[in-house]
Design an enzyme around this catalytic site. Structure first.
Site, PDB file in Angstrom:
ATOM      1  N   GLY A 119       0.781  -1.226   0.000  1.00  0.00           N
ATOM      2  CA  GLY A 119       0.000   0.000   0.000  1.00  0.00           C
ATOM      3  C   GLY A 119       0.815   1.278   0.000  1.00  0.00           C
ATOM      4  O   GLY A 119       0.268   2.360   0.185  1.00  0.00           O
ATOM      5  N   GLY A 121       2.724   2.338  -2.605  1.00  0.00           N
ATOM      6  CA  GLY A 121       3.030   2.813  -3.949  1.00  0.00           C
ATOM      7  C   GLY A 121       4.342   2.275  -4.479  1.00  0.00           C
ATOM      8  O   GLY A 121       4.892   2.815  -5.439  1.00  0.00           O
ATOM      9  N   LEU A 122       4.868   1.194  -3.895  1.00  0.00           N
ATOM     10  CA  LEU A 122       6.126   0.597  -4.333  1.00  0.00           C
ATOM     11  C   LEU A 122       5.900  -0.717  -5.072  1.00  0.00           C
ATOM     12  O   LEU A 122       6.827  -1.471  -5.314  1.00  0.00           O
ATOM     13  CB  LEU A 122       7.048   0.367  -3.133  1.00  0.00           C
ATOM     14  CG  LEU A 122       7.371   1.631  -2.328  1.00  0.00           C
ATOM     15  CD1 LEU A 122       8.294   1.291  -1.157  1.00  0.00           C
ATOM     16  CD2 LEU A 122       8.014   2.695  -3.210  1.00  0.00           C
ATOM     17  N   ASP A 169       4.740  -1.399 -13.784  1.00  0.00           N
ATOM     18  CA  ASP A 169       5.238  -2.014 -12.559  1.00  0.00           C
ATOM     19  C   ASP A 169       5.897  -3.358 -12.831  1.00  0.00           C
ATOM     20  O   ASP A 169       6.995  -3.650 -12.338  1.00  0.00           O
ATOM     21  CB  ASP A 169       4.096  -2.192 -11.558  1.00  0.00           C
ATOM     22  CG  ASP A 169       3.489  -0.870 -11.134  1.00  0.00           C
ATOM     23  OD1 ASP A 169       4.102   0.185 -11.400  1.00  0.00           O
ATOM     24  OD2 ASP A 169       2.397  -0.894 -10.529  1.00  0.00           O
TER      25      ASP A 169
END
Length: 379
Positions: A119, A121-122, A169
């Protein structure tokens, strides 16, 4: 990992694989608009121990869930998947769309552990997907290349998880290199690893995790994507990638204010990615600070995906000595990054912690990340 796998499944795995999370240096929400992104893989990883079975059963377990999830390959469709297990099981399903014969491959067991924050953002999700993808690619003998495995991960996230994300991602997690950023064209899927030069310049990327979690499968992320698609349709292009800064005056005339601002962010963010890559090549990392700052302003004002905690993190980091800072990831929570001279990292951390306390925000978690290699077999 070996002990965890053996205690759950009572035999040794075929191997252990890992994949990293990622930081997006610049290029936010441009991926599903067929634009440009520039992420890098980080030295926080998800690890999967995986072994084949002699039947068609899949069992997955993890360090972050109490129960193992079991399903037959014959029942492996997106509609039957839910919760955290949709990420690894979705990859197994998606591989069937890219050449795996799910009618003949054996089942498997997998145990997953991770130190990629969830959670923040990585992209903890892409780390799971990429680790499982490289593992199954090996044990099922599929021979798929990394670009194809990134597409597998995206399909799993879109269909099995229900998150309308792009391919950035998974590409970063699979293609990353130490001290390098992955410059990716999300239309052609052509990529190039660009040296970052952070170590030589004695710069660190400080992660400021606000601990405000976000969820991509619902809410604002999906609405932003819908706005982009509406803007592209109104402007007569298949994707906003086809527009340049010179097209913005026409867009302002044709679109309502909100849709125009969404379009303006994508168009200018694509240009910032190109400018960042060119600046790194020609001048080095100390010169990209203004582009990072401008990216945050665009996400805050035009795309409206920032939150007060992220804005405070960015403003405070800049005031305490960071060269440039921006929120990273899909928004509505998560983390900011601050490109900071190595000697000033403690000062930035102290200033951000004090600012959050003064505003009554939950204390952030801060740590430095380095650009790392992508997914690999560990043993």
């Amino acid at each position: 990992m070996l002990a965890d796998f053996e205690s759950r499944f009572n035999h040794r795995p075929a191997g252990i694989w890992s994949a990293p999370g990622r930081v997006n240096l610049i290029g936010e929400h441009t991926d599903y608009n067929e634009g440009f992104v520039f992420p890098f893989a980080i030295d926080r990883r998800t690890v999967v121990a995986l072994g084949l079975r002699e039947d068609r059963i899949i069992r997955v377990a993890s360090s972050f869930a109490a129960e193992a999830i079991e399903i037959s390959l014959d029942e492996l469709i997106p509609e039957n998947l839910a919760g955290w297990s949709a990420y690894p099981l979705g990859v197994a399903w998606a591989l069937g769309r890219f050449g795996a014969d799910l009618g003949t491959v054996p089942g498997f067991e997998a145990f997953i552990d991770s130190d990629v924050p969830i959670g923040a953002g990585l992209s903890s999700s892409a780390a799971i997907e990429s680790a499982v993808a490289v593992a199954l690619n090996d044990v099922w003998g599929l021979g798929l290349d990394r670009s194809t495995l990134a597409q597998v991960g995206r399909l799993a996230e879109n269909r099995a998880v229900g998150a309308p994300t792009g391919i950035m991602d998974q590409s970063a997690s699979l293609l990353g290199k130490a001290d390098g950023g992955v410059f990716l064209d999300c239309r052609s899927l052509e990529s190039d690893v660009i040296p970052l030069g952070f170590d030589a310049a004695r710069l660190d990327v400080l992660i400021i995790d606000t601990r405000v979690s976000h969820a991509h499968a619902t809410g604002g992320y999906a609405s932003r994507r819908a706005s982009c698609e509406a803007g592209a349709a109104a402007l007569g292009v298949s994707a906003l990638r086809e527009l340049g800064v010179d097209d913005l005056p026409r867009a302002a005339e044709l679109l309502d204010d909100e849709t125009f601002r969404r379009v303006r962010h994508i168009v200018t963010e694509n240009q910032r990615v190109l400018d960042t890559v060119q600046t790194l090549r020609e001048h080095g990392p100390t010169r990209i600070a203004e582009l990072l700052d401008a990216s945050h302003v665009s996400m805050r004002d035009d795309f409206e995906i920032s939150i007060p905690e992220l804005d405070l993190a960015v403003e405070t980091a800049r005031g305490a000595g960071a060269l440039g800072a921006r929120m990273t990831g899909g928004g509505f929570g998560g983390a900011a990054i601050a490109l900071t001279p190595r000697d000033l990292v403690p000062d930035v951390e102290a200033a951000v912690a004090a600012a959050f306390a003064e505003r009554g925000f939950r204390a952030p978690v801060m740590f430095v990340v380095h650009a790392a290699d992508g997914a690999r077999r560990e043993q």
